[in-house]
Structures are given as structure tokens and as C-alpha cells.
Design an enzyme around this catalytic site. Structure first.
Site, PDB file in Angstrom:
ATOM      1  N   TYR A 143      33.523 -43.789 -19.320  1.00  7.50           N
ATOM      2  CA  TYR A 143      34.989 -43.645 -19.412  1.00  7.50           C
ATOM      3  C   TYR A 143      35.625 -44.912 -19.992  1.00  7.50           C
ATOM      4  O   TYR A 143      36.450 -44.852 -20.911  1.00  7.50           O
ATOM      5  CB  TYR A 143      35.536 -43.349 -18.018  1.00  7.50           C
ATOM      6  CG  TYR A 143      37.021 -43.094 -17.946  1.00  7.50           C
ATOM      7  CD1 TYR A 143      37.555 -41.863 -18.312  1.00  7.50           C
ATOM      8  CD2 TYR A 143      37.898 -44.084 -17.495  1.00  7.50           C
ATOM      9  CE1 TYR A 143      38.928 -41.621 -18.227  1.00  7.50           C
ATOM     10  CE2 TYR A 143      39.260 -43.850 -17.414  1.00  7.50           C
ATOM     11  CZ  TYR A 143      39.771 -42.617 -17.772  1.00  7.50           C
ATOM     12  OH  TYR A 143      41.126 -42.383 -17.694  1.00  7.50           O
ATOM     13  N   ILE A 169      47.553 -43.168 -11.669  1.00 10.98           N
ATOM     14  CA  ILE A 169      48.642 -42.185 -11.731  1.00 10.98           C
ATOM     15  C   ILE A 169      48.251 -40.984 -10.869  1.00 10.98           C
ATOM     16  O   ILE A 169      47.107 -40.526 -10.912  1.00 10.98           O
ATOM     17  CB  ILE A 169      48.878 -41.700 -13.183  1.00 10.98           C
ATOM     18  CG1 ILE A 169      48.999 -42.881 -14.171  1.00 10.98           C
ATOM     19  CG2 ILE A 169      50.106 -40.778 -13.251  1.00 10.98           C
ATOM     20  CD1 ILE A 169      50.222 -43.745 -14.050  1.00 10.98           C
TER      21      ILE A 169
HETATM   22  P1  NAD Z   1      44.242 -34.122 -15.838  1.00  8.25           P
HETATM   23  O1  NAD Z   1      42.844 -33.826 -15.450  1.00  8.25           O
HETATM   24  O2  NAD Z   1      45.362 -33.605 -15.007  1.00  8.25           O
HETATM   25  O3  NAD Z   1      44.505 -33.663 -17.356  1.00  8.25           O
HETATM   26  C1  NAD Z   1      43.542 -33.740 -18.381  1.00  8.25           C
HETATM   27  C2  NAD Z   1      43.690 -32.494 -19.238  1.00  8.25           C
HETATM   28  O4  NAD Z   1      42.754 -32.580 -20.336  1.00  8.25           O
HETATM   29  C3  NAD Z   1      43.340 -31.196 -18.459  1.00  8.25           C
HETATM   30  O5  NAD Z   1      44.421 -30.273 -18.531  1.00  8.25           O
HETATM   31  C4  NAD Z   1      42.110 -30.679 -19.175  1.00  8.25           C
HETATM   32  O6  NAD Z   1      42.026 -29.252 -19.224  1.00  8.25           O
HETATM   33  C5  NAD Z   1      42.286 -31.278 -20.583  1.00  8.25           C
HETATM   34  N1  NAD Z   1      41.003 -31.285 -21.292  1.00  8.25           N
HETATM   35  C6  NAD Z   1      39.796 -31.718 -20.842  1.00  8.25           C
HETATM   36  N2  NAD Z   1      38.855 -31.466 -21.752  1.00  8.25           N
HETATM   37  C7  NAD Z   1      39.473 -30.859 -22.804  1.00  8.25           C
HETATM   38  C8  NAD Z   1      39.012 -30.346 -24.040  1.00  8.25           C
HETATM   39  N3  NAD Z   1      37.717 -30.386 -24.384  1.00  8.25           N
HETATM   40  N4  NAD Z   1      39.909 -29.780 -24.879  1.00  8.25           N
HETATM   41  C9  NAD Z   1      41.224 -29.699 -24.534  1.00  8.25           C
HETATM   42  N5  NAD Z   1      41.718 -30.177 -23.376  1.00  8.25           N
HETATM   43  C10 NAD Z   1      40.833 -30.745 -22.522  1.00  8.25           C
HETATM   44  O7  NAD Z   1      44.320 -35.696 -15.944  1.00  8.25           O
HETATM   45  P2  NAD Z   1      45.542 -36.672 -16.228  1.00  8.25           P
HETATM   46  O8  NAD Z   1      45.560 -37.653 -15.140  1.00  8.25           O
HETATM   47  O9  NAD Z   1      46.765 -35.912 -16.586  1.00  8.25           O
HETATM   48  O10 NAD Z   1      44.965 -37.437 -17.521  1.00  8.25           O
HETATM   49  C11 NAD Z   1      45.577 -37.412 -18.792  1.00  8.25           C
HETATM   50  C12 NAD Z   1      45.076 -38.598 -19.609  1.00  8.25           C
HETATM   51  O11 NAD Z   1      45.477 -39.810 -18.953  1.00  8.25           O
HETATM   52  C13 NAD Z   1      43.557 -38.660 -19.698  1.00  8.25           C
HETATM   53  O12 NAD Z   1      43.197 -39.090 -20.997  1.00  8.25           O
HETATM   54  C14 NAD Z   1      43.195 -39.702 -18.677  1.00  8.25           C
HETATM   55  O13 NAD Z   1      41.968 -40.328 -18.985  1.00  8.25           O
HETATM   56  C15 NAD Z   1      44.366 -40.645 -18.796  1.00  8.25           C
HETATM   57  N6  NAD Z   1      44.543 -41.508 -17.633  1.00  8.25           N
HETATM   58  C16 NAD Z   1      44.804 -40.984 -16.397  1.00  8.25           C
HETATM   59  C17 NAD Z   1      44.972 -41.857 -15.325  1.00  8.25           C
HETATM   60  C18 NAD Z   1      45.275 -41.360 -13.931  1.00  8.25           C
HETATM   61  O14 NAD Z   1      45.282 -42.200 -13.016  1.00  8.25           O
HETATM   62  N7  NAD Z   1      45.516 -40.087 -13.711  1.00  8.25           N
HETATM   63  C19 NAD Z   1      44.870 -43.235 -15.516  1.00  8.25           C
HETATM   64  C20 NAD Z   1      44.613 -43.725 -16.771  1.00  8.25           C
HETATM   65  C21 NAD Z   1      44.448 -42.852 -17.828  1.00  8.25           C
END
Ligand code: NAD
Length: 235
Positions: free
Chosen positions: A142, A175
Site C-alpha cells: 500500500y 479517515i
Molecule cells: P473505501 O473502501 O470506502 O472506498 C474505496 C472504493 O474503491 C470502493 O468503493 C471500492 O469499490 C473502489 N474500488 C476498489 N477497487 C476498484 C476497482 N478495481 N475499480 C473501481 N473501483 C474500485 O475507502 P476510502 O477510505 O473511501 O478510500 C478512498 C481512497 O482514499 C483510497 O485510495 C484510499 O487508499 C485513500 N485513503 C483512505 C484513508 C482512510 O483512512 N480511509 C487514508 C488515506 C488514504
């Protein structure tokens, strides 16, 4: 005119069914953009698209640009984790994370480039993570993918900058979304304790930064990493 307005802009958001993706779509719509959200999970106002499938992704970009008369804003929020300690990390868990988090961003940018170069306000935001900057126990796949997004954005900013299009990164800290809700309470509490604001971030906190970076207020900002982490990482 509201300085944050994206009136008339056409925006494409990947990962649009996720916690952060949904908030980004809502914030872009509130700023008056026309938003196409794409996700594996096609419900909830999203069109179906697996971002790891080049043909699906390219078809989506072509369709969006032709239906809406262009493409101005591209956000890559799709992302997954497959955590494991380094010596137990399986090949397929390395590759799966790289394909969704990093390879898809490249495919997206390459296919969107002609439209962004044609736009008078082309703007890309890649959603990275503070763990891409600092690394994290059990997240070598990651963290590598999220660090890769920063190099991709800084290079693409140079390639697209000559045509006035901008590329930036938002690096969220902890988040509250589905991605983090499944973590053990102790790990969640530790992450919150790392922040100076003493709370988990909300998806809307990330979405606000994205809208700002796509807006006229940020028209001289490109190749930057904006942390949205409540002060979780300061270095
Ligand atoms: P989440 O799991 O709620 O959302 C991720 C979305 O990506 C999901 O709806 C999933 O269906 C979609 N996805 C996964 N594989 C896919 C594919 N092959 N094609 C199309 N869509 C696909 O997670 P989130 O927390 O909303 O994360 C969103 C972004 O933020 C991510 O890139 C994550 O790495 C990043 N992020 C999140 C956090 C956190 O603390 N939540 C922190 C830092 C970064």
C-alpha cells in the site's frame, strides 16, 4: 462568481461508491461540476468500471468526454489494502494493490491527457496517503503504491503543465470510512492519538481539499502534496 465554483466543468471520479469518493462527488456537485462517478460497485449514482481493466477505463473516459463535451477534472480515489508483514506478503496481494492504487492512476491519466490538454482548466487529483510518505508496518504494498502516486503526479504535472493542466495529490491521514472501520479499536485509537486535532478525519475533510485544488483558487498550484490529516504527520 464563487471562487470555488466549478460551474460547467466535467469531472470523473474513480472509487465513487467509497466513503471518500462519495464525499468528493457530492462536493464537486455542490461546486456545480457535472460529475461522473465510477466504481466496481455500480449502485449509488455510480457507473460500473473496474479501474484495473484498461479497456473499461478508456471506454469510460471516451464516453464521458463525448457525452459531456470534454473532460476537465479527474480524481483517482479508488484504492484497496491487502496488509501483511513483509515476509508474508503474497505476490497477488502486492500486485492487486499496485493495479488498483497505482497502475489505474497511470491508465487514467494517459487516457484523459488529450482531454485535459484541451481544457482551459484541466485538473487531476490523486488520492494518496500519509503512509505513502512515512511507510507503515504491514503496508509495504500500500505504501509503495501511494508513494508511487506522488512521483506519477509530479511527473505528469510537468508533462501536462505546458498546456496549463494541473496535477496534485491529496494525502489523507486516518479517515473514518469502510476502509478503516474494520481496523481493531486499538489501532484506530492510536491513529487518532497521532493527530494534533484529536479526531479522525471525515470524508468531507478530504473532499474540501479536492474541490479547492480543482478550483480557480488553486490555479497556480501544481505538483503538490496536500496532507489532510489533522496534523498526524508533520515532517
Ligand atoms: P473505501 O473502501 O470506502 O472506498 C474505496 C472504493 O474503491 C470502493 O468503493 C471500492 O469499490 C473502489 N474500488 C476498489 N477497487 C476498484 C476497482 N478495481 N475499480 C473501481 N473501483 C474500485 O475507502 P476510502 O477510505 O473511501 O478510500 C478512498 C481512497 O482514499 C483510497 O485510495 C484510499 O487508499 C485513500 N485513503 C483512505 C484513508 C482512510 O483512512 N480511509 C487514508 C488515506 C488514504
Amino acid at each position: 462568481m464563487n471562487a470555488l465554483s466549478l460551474h460547467g466543468a466535467v469531472a470523473l471520479v474513480t472509487g465513487a461508491a467509497g466513503g471518500i469518493g462519495q464525499a468528493i462527488c457530492a462536493a464537486l456537485r455542490a461546486a456545480d461540476a457535472r460529475v461522473v462517478g465510477a466504481d466496481l460497485d455500480a449502485g449509488r449514482e455510480c457507473v460500473p468500471c473496474d479501474v484495473t481493466d484498461r479497456e473499461q477505463l478508456e471506454a469510460l473516459i471516451t464516453r464521458t468526454a463525448s457525452e459531456h463535451g470534454g473532460l476537465d477534472v479527474v480524481i483517482h480515489a479508488a484504492g484497496i489494502t491487502r496488509d501483511a508483514i513483509l515476509w508474508k506478503l503474497a505476490d497477488e496481494d502486492w500486485s492487486a494493490v499496485m493495479r488498483v492504487n497505482l497502475d489505474a492512476a497511470f491508465l487514467l491519466l494517459r487516457a484523459a491527457a488529450p482531454h485535459l490538454r484541451n481544457s482551459s482548466r484541466g485538473s487531476v487529483v490523486l488520492i494518496s496517503s500519509i503512509n505513502g510518505e512515512r511507510g507503515k508496518l504491514g503496508q509495504s504494498n500500500y505504501a509503495a503504491s501511494k508513494a508511487g502516486l506522488i512521483g506519477l503526479a509530479k511527473s505528469a504535472a510537468q508533462d501536462l503543465g505546458r498546456d496549463g493542466a494541473r496535477v496534485n495529490v491529496v494525502a489523507p491521514g486516518f479517515i473514518d470510512t469502510a476502509m478503516t472501520q474494520s481496523l481493531p479499536t486499538e489501532i484506530r485509537q492510536r491513529a487518532i492519538a497521532e493527530t494534533v486535532l484529536g479526531r479522525a478525519g471525515r470524508p468531507e475533510d478530504v473532499a474540501g481539499a479536492v474541490v479547492f485544488l480543482c478550483s480557480g483558487l488553486a490555479q497556480h498550484i501544481t505538483g503538490q502534496v496536500l496532507r489532510v490529516d489533522g496534523g498526524q504527520l508533520m515532517a
